[in-house]
Design a protein around this motif. Structure first.
Motif, PDB file in Angstrom:
ATOM      1  N   TRP A 298       0.813  -1.222   0.000  1.00  0.00           N
ATOM      2  CA  TRP A 298       0.000   0.000   0.000  1.00  0.00           C
ATOM      3  C   TRP A 298       0.845   1.271   0.000  1.00  0.00           C
ATOM      4  N   VAL A 299       2.166   1.107   0.080  1.00  0.00           N
ATOM      5  CA  VAL A 299       3.056   2.261   0.190  1.00  0.00           C
ATOM      6  C   VAL A 299       3.900   2.418  -1.075  1.00  0.00           C
ATOM      7  N   PHE A 300       4.012   3.657  -1.537  1.00  0.00           N
ATOM      8  CA  PHE A 300       4.859   4.011  -2.674  1.00  0.00           C
ATOM      9  C   PHE A 300       5.805   5.119  -2.220  1.00  0.00           C
ATOM     10  N   LYS A 301       7.001   5.104  -2.732  1.00  0.00           N
ATOM     11  CA  LYS A 301       8.067   5.977  -2.254  1.00  0.00           C
ATOM     12  C   LYS A 301       8.405   7.016  -3.318  1.00  0.00           C
ATOM     13  N   THR A 302       8.547   8.269  -2.907  1.00  0.00           N
ATOM     14  CA  THR A 302       8.900   9.334  -3.857  1.00  0.00           C
ATOM     15  C   THR A 302      10.318   9.852  -3.610  1.00  0.00           C
ATOM     16  N   THR A 303      11.143   8.973  -3.069  1.00  0.00           N
ATOM     17  CA  THR A 303      12.551   9.298  -2.835  1.00  0.00           C
ATOM     18  C   THR A 303      13.405   8.141  -3.348  1.00  0.00           C
ATOM     19  N   GLN A 304      14.601   8.452  -3.801  1.00  0.00           N
ATOM     20  CA  GLN A 304      15.496   7.413  -4.309  1.00  0.00           C
ATOM     21  C   GLN A 304      15.752   6.361  -3.227  1.00  0.00           C
ATOM     22  N   ASN A 305      15.753   5.103  -3.620  1.00  0.00           N
ATOM     23  CA  ASN A 305      16.099   4.038  -2.676  1.00  0.00           C
ATOM     24  C   ASN A 305      17.546   4.179  -2.227  1.00  0.00           C
ATOM     25  N   ASP A 306      17.792   3.824  -0.973  1.00  0.00           N
ATOM     26  CA  ASP A 306      19.125   3.946  -0.390  1.00  0.00           C
ATOM     27  C   ASP A 306      20.175   3.214  -1.224  1.00  0.00           C
ATOM     28  N   GLY A 307      19.822   2.007  -1.690  1.00  0.00           N
ATOM     29  CA  GLY A 307      20.784   1.205  -2.442  1.00  0.00           C
ATOM     30  C   GLY A 307      21.222   1.861  -3.735  1.00  0.00           C
ATOM     31  N   LEU A 308      20.307   2.567  -4.382  1.00  0.00           N
ATOM     32  CA  LEU A 308      20.622   3.265  -5.628  1.00  0.00           C
ATOM     33  C   LEU A 308      21.649   4.364  -5.373  1.00  0.00           C
ATOM     34  N   VAL A 309      21.445   5.096  -4.276  1.00  0.00           N
ATOM     35  CA  VAL A 309      22.387   6.163  -3.901  1.00  0.00           C
ATOM     36  C   VAL A 309      23.715   5.556  -3.457  1.00  0.00           C
ATOM     37  N   ALA A 310      23.643   4.481  -2.677  1.00  0.00           N
ATOM     38  CA  ALA A 310      24.865   3.835  -2.177  1.00  0.00           C
ATOM     39  C   ALA A 310      25.748   3.361  -3.325  1.00  0.00           C
ATOM     40  N   ASP A 311      25.141   2.814  -4.360  1.00  0.00           N
ATOM     41  CA  ASP A 311      25.934   2.351  -5.506  1.00  0.00           C
ATOM     42  C   ASP A 311      26.738   3.499  -6.118  1.00  0.00           C
ATOM     43  N   LYS A 312      26.112   4.661  -6.251  1.00  0.00           N
ATOM     44  CA  LYS A 312      26.808   5.829  -6.809  1.00  0.00           C
ATOM     45  C   LYS A 312      27.978   6.245  -5.906  1.00  0.00           C
ATOM     46  N   LEU A 313      27.721   6.293  -4.592  1.00  0.00           N
ATOM     47  CA  LEU A 313      28.749   6.729  -3.645  1.00  0.00           C
ATOM     48  C   LEU A 313      29.926   5.754  -3.617  1.00  0.00           C
ATOM     49  N   PHE A 314      29.629   4.456  -3.537  1.00  0.00           N
ATOM     50  CA  PHE A 314      30.708   3.477  -3.404  1.00  0.00           C
ATOM     51  C   PHE A 314      31.457   3.257  -4.718  1.00  0.00           C
ATOM     52  N   ASP A 315      30.800   3.498  -5.843  1.00  0.00           N
ATOM     53  CA  ASP A 315      31.527   3.492  -7.117  1.00  0.00           C
ATOM     54  C   ASP A 315      32.560   4.614  -7.133  1.00  0.00           C
ATOM     55  N   HIS A 316      32.160   5.769  -6.595  1.00  0.00           N
ATOM     56  CA  HIS A 316      33.085   6.907  -6.521  1.00  0.00           C
ATOM     57  C   HIS A 316      34.244   6.591  -5.588  1.00  0.00           C
ATOM     58  N   MET A 317      33.925   5.977  -4.448  1.00  0.00           N
ATOM     59  CA  MET A 317      34.980   5.607  -3.497  1.00  0.00           C
ATOM     60  C   MET A 317      36.005   4.687  -4.155  1.00  0.00           C
TER      61      MET A 317
END
Length: 381
Positions: A131-150
């Motif tokens: 019943w819930v929909f999210k209007t923010t990026q999932n944590d994992g999607l953001v984490a992938d970007k950050l850790f790729d940069h690392m």
């Protein structure tokens, strides 16, 4: 027999008409006061910009401030369900508050658009989270970007400090998975409470571990404290932040001490630097300009999460109206189903593609890697 059928149909029709609303009723819960107010204020201010009519159906917004307190969130959501008979809920502002209402929205079969960070509100998918929909990026999607940069920049070890709640704990899990996949080790792991005014002990333990970089996982204003504390202790490594810090107040509060921070944010942070080919660019700029015209300042990306809820409703409500009228369970079920079938809809944050398994709907187009440069946001290299 035919007369009985006709009378039954007439009675059923009258009952349906009595239960249906004359307009779509949208409950809105935001944290305009309390520790999460830097997130809640732009969300509350965005409501007047959301659609006032959809497919000929007038929209009524019934708004509450939960004061950043999950127990207050539960109280006002119960009120919206039992007294206001809302058709859809937008909110609340923070992850712990959203987790606190899962049982109630599921029991009421109430579609909920949650502008929160934690992936735990939509995963693992079950009878409540459907019943819930999210209007923010999932944590994992953001984490992938950050850790790729690392990884690309030679980071081998990191220190982690997050809020001691759903947001911080979920981020530690996705950070652990992302780090392991890239051969990066988390050698310090600390927590703090959102209202805390000091994290000296936690910062000292991170400092003594000597990590190459530090990842702070906190939403809104609290994201500043650990980074400023470590900077004052002369920590020289690279700082990373989650999308929880993606607001101009983060720069204002941190000043020069947060220069060079790398975080995963949305198109809204750097709309003029994003190619015109990104469909979210125009949506983001239109929202930013409308918000500035109404309030005299630019909105935080968290306000964009609220605006995206309105955009998704504009797409889903017309489909639900083909099945039933607002004010009925049939309409709420149809609206949930319509939201789950959203495809290629651009919002202020990215492009939405919902499925029964994915109630966030963002892909890589929903995250931009940004940095703080000369007191403003810029695309990271």
């Amino acid at each position: 027999m035919q007369l009985k059928k006709t009378l039954f149909a007439l009675i059923a029709g009258l009952a349906f008409a009595a239960s249906a609303h004359a307009q779509l009723k949208v409950g809105v819960v935001s944290s305009a006061t309390g520790p999460v107010s830097l997130i809640g204020i732009p969300q509350k201010n965005t409501v007047p910009l959301m659609p006032k009519e959809i497919a000929g159906q007038k929209v009524e917004y019934i708004t509450f401030d939960d004061g950043s307190d999950p127990s207050n969130t539960v109280t006002v959501v119960k009120k919206l369900i039992s007294e206001e008979k809302i058709d859809v809920l937008v909110g609340p502002s923070s992850s712990p508050n959203a987790m606190a209402i899962l049982d109630f929205v599921a029991e009421a079969k109430l579609p909920t658009l949650a502008p929160v960070g934690t992936i735990a509100i939509v995963l693992p998918m079950d009878d409540k989270r459907r019943w819930v929909f999210k209007t923010t990026q999932n944590d994992g999607l953001v984490a992938d970007k950050l850790f790729d940069h690392m990884k690309a920049n030679g980071v081998k070890t990191i220190g982690f400090i997050g809020t001691g709640d759903t947001f911080g704990e979920t981020w530690f899990k996705v950070a652990s998975d992302a780090a392991k996949a890239r051969g990066i080790e988390i050698i310090a792991n600390e927590r703090f409470k959102r209202p805390d005014t000091s994290v000296t002990g936690q910062a000292l333990r991170i400092l003594s571990a000597k990590p190459d970089a530090v990842l702070v996982a906190a939403p809104g204003g609290p994201a500043v404290l650990p980074q400023v504390t470590l900077t004052d202790m002369n920590y020289k490594g690279q700082f990373y932040q989650t999308h929880g810090a993606a607001l101009n107040e983060f720069i204002k509060l941190g000043g020069k001490k947060i220069e060079g921070t790398i975080l995963g944010g949305s198109v809204m942070l750097v709309p003029n630097d994003v190619p015109d080919s990104n469909p979210a660019k125009k949506v983001a700029l239109d929202y930013i300009n409308a918000y500035k015209a109404m309030h005299g300042n630019e909105p935080a990306t968290f306000g964009g999460n609220m605006m995206d809820a309105g955009i998704l409703l504009e797409k889903a409500v017309p489909e639900a109206l083909k099945t039933a009228k607002p004010g009925t369970e049939a309409f709420r079920v149809a609206l949930r189903d319509a939201l789950e079938n959203i495809k290629e809809v651009p919002g202020t944050q990215g492009i939405y593609n919902m499925t029964p398994q994915d109630h966030s709907g963002f892909d890589h187009r929903g995250v931009e890697l940004v940095t703080v440069k000369d007191g403003t946001w810029a695309l990271a290299k």
